[in-house]
Design a protein around this motif. Structure first.
Motif, PDB file in Angstrom:
ATOM      1  N   SER A 233      -2.483  23.248 -53.737  1.00 40.05           N
ATOM      2  CA  SER A 233      -1.072  22.923 -53.944  1.00 40.05           C
ATOM      3  C   SER A 233      -0.857  21.556 -54.572  1.00 40.05           C
ATOM      4  O   SER A 233       0.154  21.337 -55.215  1.00 40.05           O
ATOM      5  CB  SER A 233      -0.323  22.969 -52.611  1.00 40.05           C
ATOM      6  N   GLN A 234      -1.762  20.642 -54.345  1.00 42.07           N
ATOM      7  CA  GLN A 234      -1.623  19.250 -54.776  1.00 42.07           C
ATOM      8  C   GLN A 234      -0.363  18.611 -54.202  1.00 42.07           C
ATOM      9  O   GLN A 234       0.202  17.687 -54.784  1.00 42.07           O
ATOM     10  CB  GLN A 234      -1.649  19.131 -56.296  1.00 42.07           C
ATOM     11  N   ALA A 235       0.068  19.107 -53.046  1.00 42.62           N
ATOM     12  CA  ALA A 235       1.269  18.582 -52.402  1.00 42.62           C
ATOM     13  C   ALA A 235       0.985  17.233 -51.752  1.00 42.62           C
ATOM     14  O   ALA A 235      -0.146  16.934 -51.375  1.00 42.62           O
ATOM     15  CB  ALA A 235       1.761  19.569 -51.344  1.00 42.62           C
ATOM     16  N   ASP A 236       2.054  16.462 -51.616  1.00 38.95           N
ATOM     17  CA  ASP A 236       1.934  15.209 -50.880  1.00 38.95           C
ATOM     18  C   ASP A 236       2.906  15.148 -49.695  1.00 38.95           C
ATOM     19  O   ASP A 236       3.043  14.128 -49.055  1.00 38.95           O
ATOM     20  CB  ASP A 236       2.073  13.997 -51.795  1.00 38.95           C
ATOM     21  N   LEU A 237       3.546  16.278 -49.405  1.00 37.04           N
ATOM     22  CA  LEU A 237       4.341  16.447 -48.189  1.00 37.04           C
ATOM     23  C   LEU A 237       4.210  17.901 -47.766  1.00 37.04           C
ATOM     24  O   LEU A 237       4.387  18.810 -48.581  1.00 37.04           O
ATOM     25  CB  LEU A 237       5.811  16.103 -48.413  1.00 37.04           C
TER      26      LEU A 237
ATOM     27  N   ALA B 203      -4.134  17.995 -41.535  1.00 34.66           N
ATOM     28  CA  ALA B 203      -3.592  17.840 -42.889  1.00 34.66           C
ATOM     29  C   ALA B 203      -3.840  16.415 -43.371  1.00 34.66           C
ATOM     30  O   ALA B 203      -3.572  15.457 -42.646  1.00 34.66           O
ATOM     31  CB  ALA B 203      -2.107  18.154 -42.907  1.00 34.66           C
ATOM     32  N   PRO B 204      -4.341  16.268 -44.587  1.00 32.01           N
ATOM     33  CA  PRO B 204      -4.615  14.938 -45.119  1.00 32.01           C
ATOM     34  C   PRO B 204      -3.377  14.265 -45.729  1.00 32.01           C
ATOM     35  O   PRO B 204      -3.481  13.197 -46.316  1.00 32.01           O
ATOM     36  CB  PRO B 204      -5.669  15.215 -46.202  1.00 32.01           C
ATOM     37  N   ILE B 205      -2.222  14.910 -45.583  1.00 33.13           N
ATOM     38  CA  ILE B 205      -0.971  14.374 -46.112  1.00 33.13           C
ATOM     39  C   ILE B 205       0.059  14.368 -44.985  1.00 33.13           C
ATOM     40  O   ILE B 205      -0.141  15.011 -43.946  1.00 33.13           O
ATOM     41  CB  ILE B 205      -0.466  15.207 -47.312  1.00 33.13           C
ATOM     42  N   PRO B 206       1.180  13.679 -45.165  1.00 35.59           N
ATOM     43  CA  PRO B 206       2.218  13.704 -44.133  1.00 35.59           C
ATOM     44  C   PRO B 206       2.723  15.119 -43.866  1.00 35.59           C
ATOM     45  O   PRO B 206       2.860  15.914 -44.798  1.00 35.59           O
ATOM     46  CB  PRO B 206       3.341  12.847 -44.730  1.00 35.59           C
ATOM     47  N   VAL B 207       2.980  15.399 -42.590  1.00 39.50           N
ATOM     48  CA  VAL B 207       3.486  16.703 -42.168  1.00 39.50           C
ATOM     49  C   VAL B 207       4.856  16.487 -41.538  1.00 39.50           C
ATOM     50  O   VAL B 207       5.007  15.685 -40.625  1.00 39.50           O
ATOM     51  CB  VAL B 207       2.540  17.378 -41.159  1.00 39.50           C
ATOM     52  N   LEU B 208       5.833  17.217 -42.025  1.00 36.58           N
ATOM     53  CA  LEU B 208       7.154  17.187 -41.460  1.00 36.58           C
ATOM     54  C   LEU B 208       7.324  18.466 -40.658  1.00 36.58           C
ATOM     55  O   LEU B 208       7.205  19.559 -41.213  1.00 36.58           O
ATOM     56  CB  LEU B 208       8.196  17.107 -42.576  1.00 36.58           C
ATOM     57  N   VAL B 209       7.565  18.330 -39.373  1.00 41.13           N
ATOM     58  CA  VAL B 209       7.758  19.483 -38.498  1.00 41.13           C
ATOM     59  C   VAL B 209       9.263  19.651 -38.313  1.00 41.13           C
ATOM     60  O   VAL B 209       9.924  18.800 -37.721  1.00 41.13           O
ATOM     61  CB  VAL B 209       7.059  19.294 -37.131  1.00 41.13           C
ATOM     62  N   TYR B 210       9.770  20.744 -38.839  1.00 44.73           N
ATOM     63  CA  TYR B 210      11.203  21.005 -38.779  1.00 44.73           C
ATOM     64  C   TYR B 210      11.530  21.829 -37.545  1.00 44.73           C
ATOM     65  O   TYR B 210      10.931  22.876 -37.315  1.00 44.73           O
ATOM     66  CB  TYR B 210      11.668  21.738 -40.040  1.00 44.73           C
ATOM     67  N   ARG B 211      12.510  21.347 -36.740  1.00 40.08           N
ATOM     68  CA  ARG B 211      12.905  22.062 -35.524  1.00 40.08           C
ATOM     69  C   ARG B 211      14.348  22.469 -35.619  1.00 40.08           C
ATOM     70  O   ARG B 211      15.143  21.848 -36.187  1.00 40.08           O
ATOM     71  CB  ARG B 211      12.721  21.201 -34.275  1.00 40.08           C
TER      72      ARG B 211
END
Length: 145
Positions: free
Chosen positions: A107-111, A137-145
């Protein structure tokens, strides 16, 4: 206060209500930031019961339903006017490990955005999969609740 900057968002989807909420949040964030969105999902053939697994037509039907679901996510993202959408699908045993090992690097994602139950512990979402995703995960993870 520094604003979070990123170039590409990856959102994991699995058909659950929580994943739907995270997906809609990811769409809005990608649209607001003007960045591409990658949608990741894993087909778990191992979750089929023994009767389904022994019937090639049944397996193909389940696989097609999975692909149709991913196409539905893409259609929603397109309808929201996102500039670039990438669907990343894989087949494997443990979805969290497949996402970290195979889909996240592609993905080359950074979030990375994942869904979580609002009133449950993180490990209750996907069982312990969300916990694994957050830890590995080697990038920031946003956990949505």
């Amino acid at each position: 206060m520094n604003k979070m900057t990123f170039d590409r968002i990856l959102v994991a989807v699995d058909g659950s209500k929580e994943a739907q909420k995270a997906f809609h949040y990811a769409i809005n964030l990608a649209r607001d930031k003007g960045c591409p969105l990658s949608i990741a999902s894993v087909f778990e053939a191992g979750q089929l019961n023994v009767y389904e697994a022994l019937d090639p037509k049944e397996v193909q039907g389940k696989r097609q339903a999975f692909l149709d679901q991913v196409a539905g996510y893409r259609a929603q993202a397109e309808a929201a006017g996102l500039p670039e959408i990438q669907c990343l699908v894989a087949e494997g045993g443990d979805p969290a490990k497949v996402i970290i090992k195979d889909l996240l690097p592609t993905s080359q994602a950074d979030l990375f955005i994942i869904g979580s139950h609002g009133d449950a512990q993180l490990s209750d979402y996907f069982g312990s999969h969300a916990t694994y995703l957050v830890k590995h995960a080697p990038i920031p993870v946003l956990v949505y609740r």
